[in-house]
Motif scaffolding. Sequence first.
Motif, PDB file in Angstrom:
ATOM      1  N   ALA A  94      47.405  46.317  39.661  1.00 30.10           N
ATOM      2  CA  ALA A  94      46.014  46.535  39.250  1.00 30.10           C
ATOM      3  C   ALA A  94      45.676  48.024  39.264  1.00 30.10           C
ATOM      4  CB  ALA A  94      45.074  45.765  40.166  1.00 30.10           C
ATOM      5  N   GLY A  95      46.177  48.748  40.269  1.00 27.15           N
ATOM      6  CA  GLY A  95      45.898  50.171  40.354  1.00 27.15           C
ATOM      7  C   GLY A  95      46.511  50.968  39.225  1.00 27.15           C
ATOM      8  N   LEU A  96      47.673  50.528  38.731  1.00 26.34           N
ATOM      9  CA  LEU A  96      48.337  51.233  37.632  1.00 26.34           C
ATOM     10  C   LEU A  96      47.733  50.899  36.275  1.00 26.34           C
ATOM     11  CD1 LEU A  96      52.048  50.802  38.818  1.00 26.34           C
ATOM     12  CD2 LEU A  96      50.768  52.943  38.735  1.00 26.34           C
ATOM     13  N   VAL A  97      47.333  49.640  36.110  1.00 24.79           N
ATOM     14  CA  VAL A  97      46.874  49.175  34.791  1.00 24.79           C
ATOM     15  C   VAL A  97      45.386  49.470  34.557  1.00 24.79           C
ATOM     16  CG1 VAL A  97      46.524  47.122  33.347  1.00 24.79           C
ATOM     17  CG2 VAL A  97      48.646  47.393  34.670  1.00 24.79           C
ATOM     18  N   SER A 104      37.987  47.999  36.440  1.00 19.27           N
ATOM     19  CA  SER A 104      38.018  48.193  37.888  1.00 19.27           C
ATOM     20  C   SER A 104      39.290  47.579  38.481  1.00 19.27           C
ATOM     21  CB  SER A 104      36.780  47.546  38.521  1.00 19.27           C
ATOM     22  OG  SER A 104      36.961  47.360  39.911  1.00 19.27           O
ATOM     23  N   PRO A 105      40.049  48.313  39.317  1.00 17.41           N
ATOM     24  CA  PRO A 105      41.236  47.747  39.969  1.00 17.41           C
ATOM     25  C   PRO A 105      40.911  46.504  40.781  1.00 17.41           C
ATOM     26  CG  PRO A 105      41.195  50.127  40.229  1.00 17.41           C
ATOM     27  CD  PRO A 105      39.872  49.744  39.655  1.00 17.41           C
ATOM     28  N   THR A 106      39.767  46.517  41.433  1.00 19.01           N
ATOM     29  CA  THR A 106      39.365  45.361  42.252  1.00 19.01           C
ATOM     30  C   THR A 106      39.168  44.119  41.394  1.00 19.01           C
ATOM     31  OG1 THR A 106      38.238  46.856  43.788  1.00 19.01           O
ATOM     32  CG2 THR A 106      37.674  44.518  43.915  1.00 19.01           C
ATOM     33  N   ASN A 107      38.509  44.295  40.236  1.00 19.42           N
ATOM     34  CA  ASN A 107      38.281  43.148  39.348  1.00 19.42           C
ATOM     35  C   ASN A 107      39.594  42.632  38.763  1.00 19.42           C
ATOM     36  OD1 ASN A 107      35.532  43.267  39.792  1.00 19.42           O
ATOM     37  ND2 ASN A 107      35.124  44.523  37.975  1.00 19.42           N
ATOM     38  N   LEU A 108      40.503  43.548  38.450  1.00 25.01           N
ATOM     39  CA  LEU A 108      41.804  43.120  37.929  1.00 25.01           C
ATOM     40  C   LEU A 108      42.567  42.320  38.982  1.00 25.01           C
ATOM     41  CD1 LEU A 108      43.446  45.966  35.784  1.00 25.01           C
ATOM     42  CD2 LEU A 108      42.570  43.761  35.049  1.00 25.01           C
ATOM     43  N   GLU A 109      42.538  42.783  40.206  1.00 27.86           N
ATOM     44  CA  GLU A 109      43.254  42.077  41.282  1.00 27.86           C
ATOM     45  C   GLU A 109      42.678  40.671  41.476  1.00 27.86           C
ATOM     46  OE1 GLU A 109      44.658  42.766  45.924  1.00 27.86           O
ATOM     47  OE2 GLU A 109      43.400  44.253  44.932  1.00 27.86           O
ATOM     48  N   LYS A 110      41.362  40.543  41.337  1.00 27.59           N
ATOM     49  CA  LYS A 110      40.743  39.221  41.435  1.00 27.59           C
ATOM     50  C   LYS A 110      41.248  38.302  40.329  1.00 27.59           C
ATOM     51  CE  LYS A 110      36.430  40.679  43.682  1.00 27.59           C
ATOM     52  NZ  LYS A 110      34.945  40.826  43.506  1.00 27.59           N
ATOM     53  N   LEU A 111      41.403  38.873  39.119  1.00 26.89           N
ATOM     54  CA  LEU A 111      41.955  38.077  38.011  1.00 26.89           C
ATOM     55  C   LEU A 111      43.373  37.614  38.327  1.00 26.89           C
ATOM     56  CD1 LEU A 111      40.865  39.962  34.740  1.00 26.89           C
ATOM     57  CD2 LEU A 111      40.165  37.691  35.484  1.00 26.89           C
ATOM     58  N   PHE A 112      44.178  38.503  38.880  1.00 23.12           N
ATOM     59  CA  PHE A 112      45.569  38.160  39.204  1.00 23.12           C
ATOM     60  C   PHE A 112      45.645  37.036  40.236  1.00 23.12           C
ATOM     61  CE2 PHE A 112      46.801  42.836  38.223  1.00 23.12           C
ATOM     62  CZ  PHE A 112      46.717  42.567  36.865  1.00 23.12           C
ATOM     63  N   ASN A 113      44.636  36.910  41.060  1.00 24.60           N
ATOM     64  CA  ASN A 113      44.641  35.890  42.106  1.00 24.60           C
ATOM     65  C   ASN A 113      44.141  34.533  41.606  1.00 24.60           C
ATOM     66  OD1 ASN A 113      45.666  37.488  44.244  1.00 24.60           O
ATOM     67  ND2 ASN A 113      43.637  38.418  44.557  1.00 24.60           N
ATOM     68  N   LYS A 114      43.586  34.499  40.390  1.00 30.15           N
ATOM     69  CA  LYS A 114      43.032  33.249  39.886  1.00 30.15           C
ATOM     70  C   LYS A 114      44.105  32.284  39.396  1.00 30.15           C
ATOM     71  CE  LYS A 114      38.363  34.671  38.641  1.00 30.15           C
ATOM     72  NZ  LYS A 114      37.362  34.834  37.547  1.00 30.15           N
ATOM     73  N   ARG A 116      48.638  31.954  38.134  1.00 27.18           N
ATOM     74  CA  ARG A 116      49.954  32.557  38.290  1.00 27.18           C
ATOM     75  C   ARG A 116      50.504  33.120  36.985  1.00 27.18           C
ATOM     76  NH1 ARG A 116      54.158  29.344  39.972  1.00 27.18           N
ATOM     77  NH2 ARG A 116      55.070  31.133  41.058  1.00 27.18           N
ATOM     78  N   SER A 117      49.939  32.716  35.853  1.00 29.39           N
ATOM     79  CA  SER A 117      50.515  33.168  34.585  1.00 29.39           C
ATOM     80  C   SER A 117      49.488  33.065  33.464  1.00 29.39           C
ATOM     81  CB  SER A 117      51.749  32.319  34.246  1.00 29.39           C
ATOM     82  OG  SER A 117      52.372  32.789  33.079  1.00 29.39           O
ATOM     83  N   GLY A 118      49.741  33.820  32.376  1.00 28.56           N
ATOM     84  CA  GLY A 118      48.929  33.713  31.171  1.00 28.56           C
ATOM     85  C   GLY A 118      47.512  34.243  31.282  1.00 28.56           C
ATOM     86  N   ILE A 119      47.322  35.325  32.005  1.00 31.18           N
ATOM     87  CA  ILE A 119      45.979  35.908  32.149  1.00 31.18           C
ATOM     88  C   ILE A 119      45.748  36.929  31.028  1.00 31.18           C
ATOM     89  CG2 ILE A 119      44.444  37.226  33.645  1.00 31.18           C
ATOM     90  CD1 ILE A 119      46.114  36.232  36.027  1.00 31.18           C
ATOM     91  N   LEU A 120      44.739  36.693  30.193  1.00 35.63           N
ATOM     92  CA  LEU A 120      44.416  37.616  29.101  1.00 35.63           C
ATOM     93  C   LEU A 120      43.674  38.827  29.645  1.00 35.63           C
ATOM     94  CD1 LEU A 120      44.243  38.293  26.056  1.00 35.63           C
ATOM     95  CD2 LEU A 120      42.107  36.967  25.988  1.00 35.63           C
ATOM     96  N   LEU A 121      44.262  40.010  29.478  1.00 28.31           N
ATOM     97  CA  LEU A 121      43.649  41.250  29.967  1.00 28.31           C
ATOM     98  C   LEU A 121      42.933  42.014  28.853  1.00 28.31           C
ATOM     99  CD1 LEU A 121      46.390  42.631  32.389  1.00 28.31           C
ATOM    100  CD2 LEU A 121      44.445  41.143  32.897  1.00 28.31           C
ATOM    101  N   ASN A 122      43.466  41.995  27.636  1.00 31.70           N
ATOM    102  CA  ASN A 122      42.847  42.690  26.514  1.00 31.70           C
ATOM    103  C   ASN A 122      43.339  42.056  25.220  1.00 31.70           C
ATOM    104  OD1 ASN A 122      42.376  44.832  24.373  1.00 31.70           O
ATOM    105  ND2 ASN A 122      41.410  45.792  26.146  1.00 31.70           N
ATOM    106  N   TYR A 123      42.391  41.768  24.307  1.00 33.03           N
ATOM    107  CA  TYR A 123      42.752  41.059  23.073  1.00 33.03           C
ATOM    108  C   TYR A 123      43.186  42.008  21.964  1.00 33.03           C
ATOM    109  CZ  TYR A 123      42.496  37.540  19.382  1.00 33.03           C
ATOM    110  OH  TYR A 123      42.818  36.689  18.351  1.00 33.03           O
ATOM    111  N   THR A 124      42.591  43.204  21.923  1.00 37.70           N
ATOM    112  CA  THR A 124      42.895  44.157  20.844  1.00 37.70           C
ATOM    113  C   THR A 124      43.159  45.534  21.424  1.00 37.70           C
ATOM    114  OG1 THR A 124      40.539  44.532  20.529  1.00 37.70           O
ATOM    115  CG2 THR A 124      41.582  42.917  19.069  1.00 37.70           C
ATOM    116  N   LEU A 125      44.271  45.680  22.067  1.00 38.28           N
ATOM    117  CA  LEU A 125      44.654  46.953  22.678  1.00 38.28           C
ATOM    118  C   LEU A 125      45.245  47.867  21.610  1.00 38.28           C
ATOM    119  CD1 LEU A 125      44.548  47.934  25.642  1.00 38.28           C
ATOM    120  CD2 LEU A 125      46.978  47.379  25.815  1.00 38.28           C
TER     121      LEU A 125
END
Length: 577
Positions: A94-97, A104-114, A116-125
């Motif tokens: 989370a800190g790197l991405v 926010s690194p904190t919000n990303l880490e919360k997503l990772f904990n929801k 184990r796989s297939g978490i959409l982080l960005n649709y149009t990077l």
Amino acid sequence: MTKVSQQPNFRLLLIWVIMIAGCCGLLLNLYRLQVAEAPMLKEKASKQQMVYMRPFVPRRAIIDRNDNILATDRKVYTLYAHPKLFKISKEKVAGLVAPILNKSPTNLEKLFNKQRSGILLNYTLTEDLADKIARLSLDGLELIQKYSRLYPQQDLAADIVGYVDVDHRGQAGIEYSQQNLLEREVKTLRLNRAGNGTLMPDHIPEGFLHFDDLQLKLTIDSRLQRAARAALKEKIKEFNAKRGIVIVMDALDGSLLSLVSEPTYNPNRYSDFDVSLFKNWGLTDLYEPGSTFKPLNVAIALEAGAIEPDSLFNDPGSVQIGKWVISNFDKMGHGTISVAKILETSSNVGMVRIIQRMKPEVYYSWLERMGLGQKVGTDLPFEGSGHIKNQQEFISSPIEPATTSFGQGFSLTPLQLAQLHASLANGGKLVMPHVVQGLFDSKGQLYWQPRLTTPRPIFSPTTTQSVLEMMENVVKKGTGKNAQIPGYRIGGKTGTAQKASPRGGYYSNAKITSFVGILSIDSPRYVVLAVVDEPKGEAFGSTVAAPIVKSVMEALIAMERIPPSEAVGNGEEGGEF
């Protein structure tokens, strides 16, 4: 001794029988596989070994008349996270991405904990951000490439270009109506698959990923579009209006140089806007044009031989038609008045007198000939058809021709009004309003162009020249004075019409102001129409719409380098309407 010698022979015979039976079985099975079921098995094997793919091919770009990009496809990436594959802690990932994604690194880490796989982080990077993600070399991050539609000018030409949805299908504007031109031809590919599932390029045709470089060029000028939008927004804000539109048309061929509607939307973020903004009301919504239709009625009367340019009429300020009384906007009469003065002062009574010189059925046939009640046939989508009462209803009631004489009792789109005024500018021909120039390659060579309908004559050049000179007086000394440009002969007509209610009758506190201008009278070519819906306060076509048209014409003069007129005079002021 005899019994002992027979036993081995029996066993040998039994073995031979078994072997022969086995061979026969093998032969029968071989026949079944190689002959009887061969076609079916061959087809089954082919299905297992071959893969049919239809690769994604980018849509063609849309450009304006000066090759400025209005819409194009770009590579983007969808980023997924699979925390179960992380080799380092979720906190470190989370800190790197997070800085790359501006999250926010904190919000990303919360997503990772929801999950184990297939978490959409960005649709149009974007491609540069995807490269930064890839350079992290982190296990558990997946980038999937795709194409996304980009509109570099944002809301500048949204009313014309439209947008595409998540499936890359056009939903409005040119993206919708010209879908067949914007989509490149895509061929289905046949690929071999090895035993381990790897695709083998045996049947890939050479150069299958080499797309054509064709672009869809429009007649729109982004510079003029920007100037028109700025002028329109200024007046909408000043008069707290509901909405407005500006149309600039080349009267010679019907090409649209600008088509601006306000309020509008950003097609890059279309989901953030109300769906009502996706239609261009300049060609979908009907309205009663009011006094801006008066020059066309004068042209009809001249062409039908009902009047002459120097005909005179009595204007006492009001006229009785059956049980109805029709008055001028200021209730004032003008006495004996010429046709030119009728337009200059926007006299309703004078217009009624003009139309009364024609039989209702003759007048109605002219309205039909001009295309009222029909579509103009543009290449933009969702065009509305105008509305006019049927012939029997029109000719049986004297109030119908009377109200139509000053632009009420029927409705059309702003685009159709611009088309009709273009016929006054080009010598009397109805041209097809359009925005598509054609398909051009990257070197500017024409590959394809649309076939436009043949211009249809409705007025004679003599008639249109007479009406243009009358419209010039409107700007020089009448209600259109606010559209004057020093050094240029401008023709025009104001309009301040009551707004019709869908339940019948008219709103008591709502009106539509408009102004149509023609540049220039000595060499007429461009028609500029501004319509502002429901302006508040002391709002008239002369104070709201005419200044918009003036600003747009000034921009047009600079862009097209239109020289000043040879002789321009100034006159006295006229009435307000």
